[in-house]
Each structure stands twice: as C-alpha cells, then as structure tokens.
Design an enzyme around this catalytic site. Structure first.
Site, short mmCIF file in Angstrom:
data_model
loop_
_atom_site.label_atom_id
_atom_site.label_comp_id
_atom_site.label_asym_id
_atom_site.label_seq_id
_atom_site.Cartn_x
_atom_site.Cartn_y
_atom_site.Cartn_z
N ASN A 218 0.86 -1.19 0.00
CA ASN A 218 0.00 0.00 0.00
C ASN A 218 0.90 1.24 0.00
O ASN A 218 2.11 1.13 0.24
CB ASN A 218 -0.92 -0.03 1.24
CG ASN A 218 -0.12 0.01 2.52
OD1 ASN A 218 0.51 1.01 2.84
ND2 ASN A 218 -0.08 -1.10 3.24
N ASP A 287 -3.24 -6.84 5.84
CA ASP A 287 -4.03 -7.81 6.61
C ASP A 287 -3.91 -9.22 6.05
O ASP A 287 -4.20 -10.19 6.74
CB ASP A 287 -5.50 -7.38 6.63
CG ASP A 287 -5.70 -6.12 7.47
OD1 ASP A 287 -5.00 -5.98 8.48
OD2 ASP A 287 -6.54 -5.27 7.10
N LYS A 297 10.43 -15.54 -11.17
CA LYS A 297 9.46 -14.56 -11.68
C LYS A 297 8.32 -15.31 -12.38
O LYS A 297 8.58 -16.22 -13.18
CB LYS A 297 10.18 -13.63 -12.67
CG LYS A 297 9.32 -12.52 -13.17
CD LYS A 297 10.05 -11.67 -14.19
CE LYS A 297 9.09 -10.70 -14.84
NZ LYS A 297 9.42 -10.42 -16.21
N PHE A 335 -3.86 3.43 15.43
CA PHE A 335 -4.34 4.35 14.39
C PHE A 335 -5.38 3.61 13.57
O PHE A 335 -5.39 2.37 13.53
CB PHE A 335 -3.17 4.81 13.50
CG PHE A 335 -2.38 5.92 14.13
CD1 PHE A 335 -1.59 5.69 15.25
CD2 PHE A 335 -2.44 7.21 13.62
CE1 PHE A 335 -0.88 6.71 15.85
CE2 PHE A 335 -1.73 8.25 14.21
CZ PHE A 335 -0.95 8.00 15.32
N LYS A 349 -12.37 -0.39 17.23
CA LYS A 349 -10.96 -0.84 17.29
C LYS A 349 -10.34 -0.53 18.67
O LYS A 349 -9.52 -1.31 19.17
CB LYS A 349 -10.15 -0.19 16.16
CG LYS A 349 -10.53 -0.75 14.79
CD LYS A 349 -9.83 -0.07 13.62
CE LYS A 349 -10.40 -0.61 12.31
NZ LYS A 349 -9.87 0.06 11.12
N LYS A 353 -9.11 -3.99 20.38
CA LYS A 353 -7.66 -4.19 20.44
C LYS A 353 -7.09 -3.77 21.81
O LYS A 353 -5.89 -3.69 21.98
CB LYS A 353 -6.98 -3.43 19.30
CG LYS A 353 -7.49 -3.86 17.90
CD LYS A 353 -6.61 -3.42 16.76
CE LYS A 353 -7.28 -3.71 15.41
NZ LYS A 353 -6.35 -3.74 14.28
N1 CTP Z 1 -2.56 -3.18 12.70
C1 CTP Z 1 -1.61 -4.08 13.12
N2 CTP Z 1 -1.49 -5.30 12.51
C2 CTP Z 1 -2.31 -5.65 11.49
C3 CTP Z 1 -3.30 -4.73 11.06
C4 CTP Z 1 -3.41 -3.51 11.68
O1 CTP Z 1 -0.84 -3.76 14.03
N3 CTP Z 1 -2.16 -6.84 10.91
C5 CTP Z 1 -2.70 -1.89 13.40
C6 CTP Z 1 -2.37 -0.67 12.58
O2 CTP Z 1 -1.00 -0.32 12.71
C7 CTP Z 1 -3.28 0.37 13.20
C8 CTP Z 1 -4.49 -0.42 13.67
O3 CTP Z 1 -4.07 -1.77 13.75
O4 CTP Z 1 -2.71 0.96 14.35
C9 CTP Z 1 -5.69 -0.35 12.80
O5 CTP Z 1 -5.34 -0.70 11.48
P1 CTP Z 1 -6.44 -0.70 10.33
O6 CTP Z 1 -5.81 -1.20 9.07
O7 CTP Z 1 -7.15 0.63 10.30
O8 CTP Z 1 -7.50 -1.73 10.90
P2 CTP Z 1 -7.67 -3.25 10.80
O9 CTP Z 1 -7.73 -3.78 12.20
O10 CTP Z 1 -6.69 -3.88 9.86
O11 CTP Z 1 -9.15 -3.35 10.23
P3 CTP Z 1 -9.73 -2.96 8.76
O12 CTP Z 1 -8.57 -3.02 7.81
O13 CTP Z 1 -10.76 -3.99 8.52
O14 CTP Z 1 -10.30 -1.58 8.93
#
Ligand code: CTP
Length: 408
Positions: A218, A287, A297, A335, A349, A353
């Site tokens: 990303n 995720d 490749k 975040f 969240k 969390k």
């Molecule tokens: N985060 C993490 N590890 C992951 C995914 C997310 O530590 N595998 C942390 C990010 O660094 C951030 C927070 O979780 O502080 C929220 O991340 P976000 O991507 O907004 O949320 P997700 O829990 O992944 O949920 P979604 O993508 O469904 O919104």
C-alpha cells in the site's frame, strides 16, 4: 529536511551558532537554514580561523543576526562592549558546529581568549558541540581527554561521523549531518516529559511477496509514525522504531529495526513489547499475504494469459496481539485509516484491540492520509474523551497525541 523534522513549536527560539576554522565551516550555513526552517532565530560567532573559510557576510546574507567575529579588531560587533556576554542573555541554546580541536581544548579548560570561547564560558543554557577535524587529530589522546572533559562539564555532544575527510584520509572526523545536529538542538530546548519511557513505534507499509519480483503493499509513506517517533525522542523518550520499507531517515538516537513483511514486523514487535512502556502502532500492515507463487518470476503464458486468481492468507494483527498481552503499566496507541464510519470504527478498534488511545483519519479526505504532510484526526481514548481535531501538520498531530496520552 524530511517532513518529520519540521516541528512548529520552536518558532522564535534563539539559537546562537559558533563556527570554528574547518573545511566543514560551509556546512554550518546549511545547519543555519535548518534552524530557520524550524522558525528559530539564529545569531552567530565566527572564530578568526572560520573567517578564512567562510566570511561573516555569508551568515548575515542568510539572515543570522548579529554575527560576531573578532573581539577587538573591527568586525560588525566590535563596538559592543559586552558582546562576549550577549548570547548568554538572549539565546535559548548555543551550538558550536563545526568545533575544532583547538576550541574543544579551550572549552575543556575554560580558556576565554576570543569571542567564541568567552561567550561559551558565559553561556548558562544548554551547549551543544559537534566536532569536525582530521581523524588523527580526533583520535589523539589529548583531544579524546578534552572531549571526555566536555561530557563531564555537561556539554551535549554530537559525535563526528566516519568516512572520507577533506584531506583524503578515511576515519572518524566528519561533521555530523545537519539533521543530527538540529535534532540535538531541538531536544535540548524541549520539555523532557517522556524521559524514562521506552516507546515502540511501527510505521510504513509492509510488503508481502508473491513471486521473485512482485509484492502486495500500500502507499503508506510512514511519515505519521516518523513524526510520533521524532516527537517522543525530542521529549526525552527512548524510541525503538520498527519500520516497513520507506525512505525516511532517523537521528542516531532512535533505534530502527527495518522489516519488509507483516510477519517480520510481528516478530520484531512481539520481541520488543515486554520491555516497552508505550506502543504506538501507525504502520499500514497488510491484513493478508498472497500464497507465494515461488522465488522465480511468474511468466505470462498462453494458458494463464486470460486471467489470474491469487489466493491470500491472513496476517496476524500486531496491535491486537500487543493489546491482549498489555501489562498494567503499559499504554497502547492505535491508528485507524478509514473511508467511512470513522467514529464507529475508531470506537470498535479501541475496544477490540484493548487500546488506551486511538487516532482515526478519513483517508478519502484531501490532506488526510497517505503520503501527505497533514492529517485530520478523530481522537478517542479509553476514558471516553473524544475530540475532532482540525487539519494539522503530522508533526503537530504527533505532539498533541503525546500531550493527550500524558493527560492520563
Ligand atoms: N494493525 C496491526 N497489525 C495488522 C493490522 C493492523 O498492528 N495486521 C494496526 C495498525 O497499525 C493500526 C491499527 O491496527 O494501528 C488499525 O489498522 P487498520 O488497518 O485501520 O484496521 P484493521 O484492524 O486492519 O481493520 P480494517 O482493515 O478492517 O479496517
């Protein structure tokens, strides 16, 4: 200057810059610009030897005022009877960069035979010394003894770097970077309200490999996390950054563990977490990771050219894992980057969390999200405090988030 060095809170602070005779003297002009970018006011003193390399006019032309040179024979401030005491009454911090072996020796023994050494002796505030000299002069026992004496006298020391020096030698003696000296300067005039805290910060994207050359990722730049790390460092914390791939540079006082994948980030964070007081997880962690095709490749062939389906497997949630094992004394900041239901998602969240504070932003808004130096945050904490902040620079957001956490 990278965006995480641009803090607004130093506007109007006065830096008095002392410059000694060295081929590195020209670099102090760059350092002066760095202070000006931080909205600091700069005055300067050049030793006689410095003026053989760079003239006072260069500093004046770039906005330093006043610029002191010789104590008695002419120069812009020769008519000021107490010029040797003035920085001590007006400046917040004194920085000698580059500092020569001669000036370091004078400072160590309290000699006061020129404008700069008098001003340093009379200066009551924080004093920073950044040497530059030939590596053999630097490693000479006399210089090392004097350098040790400066430490005992309370000078803040910015060690020289190793590499090629002007005379062709290789070794330790190059002036530290402007970013390094700027950081030491800003830290010296910052509140040390995070001193004694060990803080873990994740930042940047992760990259999940699929074949020998391709990955799933990303556009996170890591700037928000870098601003959190810098603000904590400036306020006295011991900061460990676990960074996905970015082009961000950090001062030497911040420990950086570089990782690529979510699983490497997970490992690095879980290894560190038990020794930390605070975790602040800003990274845009993937995720899911693709089921790896192989180390070669992937080749487009007639049979697969029509389309391609890639299977993904879930990654572990680092923030949730740290939250689930959070000790009584530990605090955790998360975040959330959202495109809809900002407040609801932040609240969900925060709870799921086990966080103390969450900062959520709507990444579909202009000036709030990936790769830009600003953010607009909805901030919610475990005490039920909620605030919607205006669009602010990421450095300002970082400073305020630490303020918010310190409220308890
Ligand atoms: N985060 C993490 N590890 C992951 C995914 C997310 O530590 N595998 C942390 C990010 O660094 C951030 C927070 O979780 O502080 C929220 O991340 P976000 O991507 O907004 O949320 P997700 O829990 O992944 O949920 P979604 O993508 O469904 O919104």
């Amino acid at each position: 200057m990278q965006p995480h060095y641009r803090f607004a809170g130093y506007m109007g602070k006065c830096v008095h810059l002392g410059v000694c005779g060295s081929i590195a003297a020209y670099k102090s002009l760059d350092l002066m610009r760095a202070y000006q970018e931080a909205d600091c006011i700069v005055s300067a003193t050049l030793t006689d030897a410095c003026t053989k390399f760079v003239q006072g006019l260069s500093f004046e032309a770039l906005g330093a005022s006043p610029v002191y040179t010789s104590m008695f024979d002419g120069g812009p401030k020769a008519d000021t009877a107490f010029g040797h005491l003035e920085p001590g009454q007006t400046a917040d911090v004194m920085v000698i960069a580059p500092a020569s072996a001669n000036t370091i020796a004078k400072l160590a023994f309290g000699l006061a035979d020129d404008m700069l050494s008098c001003q340093a002796l009379a200066f009551p505030g924080p004093k920073i010394v950044a040497p530059a000299m030939n590596p053999r002069m630097w490693s000479a026992p006399a210089t090392q003894r004097n350098w040790g004496m400066l430490r005992e006298l309370g000078y803040i020391q910015v060690e020289p770097e190793s590499g090629h020096v002007a005379c062709g030698d290789i070794g330790k003696g190059r002036l530290a970077s402007s970013e390094e000296i700027l950081t030491a300067t800003l830290k010296a005039i910052s509140p040390q309200d995070l001193a004694g805290k060990k803080i873990l910060i994740t930042l940047g994207p992760t990259r999940e490999p699929w074949d020998g050359v391709r990955f799933w990722s990303n556009p996170s730049s890591g700037i928000m996390g870098a601003c959190m790390a810098m603000a904590a460092h400036l306020r006295g914390a011991e900061v460990s950054v676990v960074a996905g791939p970015t082009d961000l540079r950090f001062p030497s006082g911040i420990e950086v563990v570089s990782v690529t994948t979510a699983s490497q980030m997970f490992q690095a964070c879980t290894d560190l977490w038990s020794s930390m007081d605070i975790g602040c997880l800003t990274a845009a962690v993937a995720d899911y990771h693709p089921v790896v095709y192989g180390s070669d490749k992937f080749k487009k062939t007639e049979s697969n050219g029509a389309g391609l389906t890639i299977e993904f497997e879930p990654n572990q949630d680092i923030l949730k894992t740290l939250g689930d094992s959070k000790a009584e004394h530990q605090r955790l900041i998360g975040f959330a980057a959202e495109t809809s239901c900002l407040k609801e998602e932040a609240a969900r969240k925060l709870m799921s969390k086990n966080l103390d504070l969450i900062a959520a932003n709507d990444i579909s808004r202009q000036g709030s999200g990936f790769g830009v130096p600003t953010n607009q945050m909805f901030v919610l904490d475990s005490h039920g405090r909620k605030e919607m902040w205006p669009q602010l620079s990421k450095t300002e957001v970082a400073w305020r988030l630490w303020d918010h956490l310190l409220l308890g």
